[in-house]
Design a protein around this motif. Sequence first.
Motif, PDB file in Angstrom:
ATOM      1  N   HIS A   1      26.082  72.324  87.439  1.00 49.45           N
ATOM      2  CA  HIS A   1      26.226  72.578  86.003  1.00 49.45           C
ATOM      3  C   HIS A   1      27.593  72.135  85.494  1.00 49.45           C
ATOM      4  CE1 HIS A   1      26.501  75.510  82.413  1.00 49.45           C
ATOM      5  NE2 HIS A   1      25.845  74.432  82.043  1.00 49.45           N
ATOM      6  N   LEU A   2      28.646  72.413  86.258  1.00 49.59           N
ATOM      7  CA  LEU A   2      29.993  72.018  85.835  1.00 49.59           C
ATOM      8  C   LEU A   2      30.136  70.497  85.789  1.00 49.59           C
ATOM      9  CD1 LEU A   2      32.342  74.540  87.697  1.00 49.59           C
ATOM     10  CD2 LEU A   2      31.618  74.584  85.304  1.00 49.59           C
ATOM     11  N   PHE A   3      29.630  69.810  86.792  1.00 49.20           N
ATOM     12  CA  PHE A   3      29.732  68.349  86.802  1.00 49.20           C
ATOM     13  C   PHE A   3      28.958  67.739  85.630  1.00 49.20           C
ATOM     14  CE2 PHE A   3      30.658  68.801  91.505  1.00 49.20           C
ATOM     15  CZ  PHE A   3      31.968  68.369  91.399  1.00 49.20           C
ATOM     16  N   LYS A   4      27.800  68.297  85.322  1.00 50.89           N
ATOM     17  CA  LYS A   4      27.013  67.799  84.186  1.00 50.89           C
ATOM     18  C   LYS A   4      27.730  68.075  82.870  1.00 50.89           C
ATOM     19  CE  LYS A   4      22.383  67.776  82.148  1.00 50.89           C
ATOM     20  NZ  LYS A   4      22.881  67.754  80.765  1.00 50.89           N
ATOM     21  N   GLN A   5      28.279  69.272  82.739  1.00 50.61           N
ATOM     22  CA  GLN A   5      29.002  69.643  81.521  1.00 50.61           C
ATOM     23  C   GLN A   5      30.174  68.689  81.292  1.00 50.61           C
ATOM     24  OE1 GLN A   5      28.149  72.380  79.586  1.00 50.61           O
ATOM     25  NE2 GLN A   5      29.837  72.269  78.122  1.00 50.61           N
ATOM     26  N   ALA A   6      30.913  68.394  82.351  1.00 52.54           N
ATOM     27  CA  ALA A   6      32.058  67.487  82.236  1.00 52.54           C
ATOM     28  C   ALA A   6      31.604  66.080  81.855  1.00 52.54           C
ATOM     29  CB  ALA A   6      32.836  67.462  83.546  1.00 52.54           C
ATOM     30  N   SER A   7      30.592  65.587  82.542  1.00 56.36           N
ATOM     31  CA  SER A   7      30.092  64.239  82.272  1.00 56.36           C
ATOM     32  C   SER A   7      29.571  64.110  80.847  1.00 56.36           C
ATOM     33  CB  SER A   7      28.987  63.895  83.275  1.00 56.36           C
ATOM     34  OG  SER A   7      28.462  62.611  83.025  1.00 56.36           O
ATOM     35  N   ASP A   8      28.809  65.095  80.405  1.00 55.92           N
ATOM     36  CA  ASP A   8      28.229  65.057  79.057  1.00 55.92           C
ATOM     37  C   ASP A   8      29.303  65.058  77.974  1.00 55.92           C
ATOM     38  OD1 ASP A   8      25.722  65.056  80.170  1.00 55.92           O
ATOM     39  OD2 ASP A   8      25.264  67.150  79.704  1.00 55.92           O
ATOM     40  N   ASN A   9      30.462  65.647  78.298  1.00 53.76           N
ATOM     41  CA  ASN A   9      31.524  65.768  77.299  1.00 53.76           C
ATOM     42  C   ASN A   9      32.681  64.794  77.530  1.00 53.76           C
ATOM     43  OD1 ASN A   9      30.920  68.303  75.469  1.00 53.76           O
ATOM     44  ND2 ASN A   9      30.285  68.855  77.531  1.00 53.76           N
ATOM     45  N   GLY A  10      32.512  63.876  78.483  1.00 48.24           N
ATOM     46  CA  GLY A  10      33.542  62.877  78.735  1.00 48.24           C
ATOM     47  C   GLY A  10      34.828  63.448  79.287  1.00 48.24           C
TER      48      GLY A  10
ATOM     49  N   PHE B   1      37.114  64.997  82.700  1.00 45.63           N
ATOM     50  CA  PHE B   1      37.300  64.876  84.144  1.00 45.63           C
ATOM     51  C   PHE B   1      37.242  66.250  84.797  1.00 45.63           C
ATOM     52  CE2 PHE B   1      40.198  64.986  87.830  1.00 45.63           C
ATOM     53  CZ  PHE B   1      39.614  64.010  88.626  1.00 45.63           C
ATOM     54  N   ILE B   2      36.569  66.325  85.955  1.00 43.43           N
ATOM     55  CA  ILE B   2      36.581  67.545  86.756  1.00 43.43           C
ATOM     56  C   ILE B   2      36.524  67.161  88.228  1.00 43.43           C
ATOM     57  CG2 ILE B   2      34.067  67.881  86.710  1.00 43.43           C
ATOM     58  CD1 ILE B   2      34.661  70.938  86.538  1.00 43.43           C
ATOM     59  N   MET B   3      37.256  67.905  89.056  1.00 44.48           N
ATOM     60  CA  MET B   3      37.295  67.620  90.491  1.00 44.48           C
ATOM     61  C   MET B   3      37.645  68.885  91.256  1.00 44.48           C
ATOM     62  SD  MET B   3      39.696  64.845  92.532  1.00 44.48           S
ATOM     63  CE  MET B   3      41.139  65.921  92.731  1.00 44.48           C
ATOM     64  N   GLU B   4      37.074  69.009  92.442  1.00 45.11           N
ATOM     65  CA  GLU B   4      37.473  70.081  93.350  1.00 45.11           C
ATOM     66  C   GLU B   4      38.817  69.719  93.968  1.00 45.11           C
ATOM     67  OE1 GLU B   4      35.670  72.662  97.102  1.00 45.11           O
ATOM     68  OE2 GLU B   4      34.927  70.622  96.751  1.00 45.11           O
TER      69      GLU B   4
ATOM     70  N   ILE C   1      42.364  60.939  84.806  1.00 41.97           N
ATOM     71  CA  ILE C   1      42.362  61.398  83.416  1.00 41.97           C
ATOM     72  C   ILE C   1      42.876  60.295  82.494  1.00 41.97           C
ATOM     73  CG2 ILE C   1      43.417  63.037  81.807  1.00 41.97           C
ATOM     74  CD1 ILE C   1      43.402  65.066  84.194  1.00 41.97           C
ATOM     75  N   SER C   2      43.947  59.628  82.905  1.00 40.97           N
ATOM     76  CA  SER C   2      44.521  58.551  82.088  1.00 40.97           C
ATOM     77  C   SER C   2      43.546  57.396  81.912  1.00 40.97           C
ATOM     78  CB  SER C   2      45.816  58.038  82.730  1.00 40.97           C
ATOM     79  OG  SER C   2      46.802  59.047  82.749  1.00 40.97           O
ATOM     80  N   GLN C   3      42.711  57.161  82.930  1.00 40.70           N
ATOM     81  CA  GLN C   3      41.746  56.062  82.887  1.00 40.70           C
ATOM     82  C   GLN C   3      40.420  56.456  82.245  1.00 40.70           C
ATOM     83  OE1 GLN C   3      41.440  54.590  86.954  1.00 40.70           O
ATOM     84  NE2 GLN C   3      43.669  54.596  87.162  1.00 40.70           N
ATOM     85  N   GLY C   4      40.316  57.708  81.798  1.00 39.97           N
ATOM     86  CA  GLY C   4      39.106  58.154  81.116  1.00 39.97           C
ATOM     87  C   GLY C   4      37.932  58.426  82.035  1.00 39.97           C
ATOM     88  N   LYS C   5      38.197  58.655  83.309  1.00 38.10           N
ATOM     89  CA  LYS C   5      37.118  58.939  84.256  1.00 38.10           C
ATOM     90  C   LYS C   5      36.661  60.390  84.124  1.00 38.10           C
ATOM     91  CE  LYS C   5      38.600  55.593  87.775  1.00 38.10           C
ATOM     92  NZ  LYS C   5      38.996  55.424  89.201  1.00 38.10           N
ATOM     93  N   THR C   6      35.401  60.629  84.443  1.00 40.25           N
ATOM     94  CA  THR C   6      34.882  61.999  84.436  1.00 40.25           C
ATOM     95  C   THR C   6      34.763  62.563  85.850  1.00 40.25           C
ATOM     96  OG1 THR C   6      32.587  61.213  84.456  1.00 40.25           O
ATOM     97  CG2 THR C   6      33.597  61.627  82.300  1.00 40.25           C
ATOM     98  N   ALA C   7      34.945  61.716  86.854  1.00 41.17           N
ATOM     99  CA  ALA C   7      34.840  62.168  88.243  1.00 41.17           C
ATOM    100  C   ALA C   7      35.712  61.295  89.131  1.00 41.17           C
ATOM    101  CB  ALA C   7      33.390  62.116  88.722  1.00 41.17           C
ATOM    102  N   SER C   8      36.065  61.833  90.279  1.00 42.98           N
ATOM    103  CA  SER C   8      36.874  61.114  91.259  1.00 42.98           C
ATOM    104  C   SER C   8      36.000  60.209  92.116  1.00 42.98           C
ATOM    105  CB  SER C   8      37.598  62.121  92.160  1.00 42.98           C
ATOM    106  OG  SER C   8      38.162  61.488  93.292  1.00 42.98           O
ATOM    107  N   ASP C   9      36.557  59.074  92.522  1.00 45.28           N
ATOM    108  CA  ASP C   9      35.855  58.213  93.468  1.00 45.28           C
ATOM    109  C   ASP C   9      36.317  58.482  94.903  1.00 45.28           C
ATOM    110  OD1 ASP C   9      38.391  57.182  93.274  1.00 45.28           O
ATOM    111  OD2 ASP C   9      37.794  55.139  92.797  1.00 45.28           O
TER     112      ASP C   9
END
Length: 327
Positions: free
Chosen positions: A108-117, A119-122, A290-298
């Motif tokens: 749910h958290l990953f979807k919420q972050a992605s839907d709202n543009g 970034f979130i990471m453990e 965050i600076s690059q506008g990513k929503t998740a880490s690679d």
Amino acid sequence: MKKIRWGIIGTGTIAKKFAGTLGYLSDECEFVGVASRSLENAEAFAKQYGAKRAFGSYLELAQSADIDAVYIATPHNSHYENSLLCLKNNKHVLCEKSFTIDVSQAEHLFKQASDNGLFIMEAFWTKFLPAYAEIHKILNSGELGDVVNIAADFGINPPGSRNDRKINPELAGGALYDVGIYVIGITCMLLGYKPERVVSNAVLSEGGVDLSSFYYMQYERGQVALLSSSVEALSRQQAVVQCKNGYIVIDTPHAATGFTVYQNDNKKEYNFPFDFDGFEYQLRHANDCISQGKTASDIMKPQDTIAVLKIMDNMRKEWGMKFPFEI
């Protein structure tokens, strides 16, 4: 690059370490505010670590227009609620491990972050340490041959109130979420996030959380991992990666500053001292994302977090371990 403006929710030991790292990386980020349920605690923390503002509630910090990203440093049981609060208030999130209590919360958290543009990471800081980049390089080179097995342990016995917190079922305490996640996560880093078979057992407290727990993970290629964790007994805190032509010994593997490779009669030590306290590598990565506008880490990918939580969910089910707020 614009400085990322950080806030911290929580004022415990791990929050203090992160605040120190923010100070070290002041050229690329800024420590703007800290929130506690006690304004007095937040003010004392802000004064000690140089935050510009102190907040007497998590909501106030989440709603602040002066903050871009929030580090969640509360007990495990609050991670989902606190992270969701920040995402709903348009804040990027770096959340301490264990990211959430279970897979459904994480998804749910990953979807919420992605839907709202956002970034979130453990904050699984171990994965960003330079020592592991070199270990991967050695293993991938083939010079030690295929990995056959991994043995790792992480046992602690903290005194007084710290131990009370770590075994408190209301706070999602226990060895698995506190230290077991390290040996499981490190195994997944080295062998992959999809073990073919997992068998585990635990010694449960009167409150129903694992004081010590033990894990056997088997992979499709026949590789196995024998792992243990405890919050009632000290251990050596070591990982041994056994390969066909040698082995690697990693002391304090969750915070590795080096390792030793043994091959035939040869021994070679590798040293990778931290630039600061070890948190700087994951924080730099989060700032960049965050600076690059990513929503998740690679690197610490959402699917990696979810895979480990799935393993842990199944273990708890096997033990019959439920927290009071889940019943």
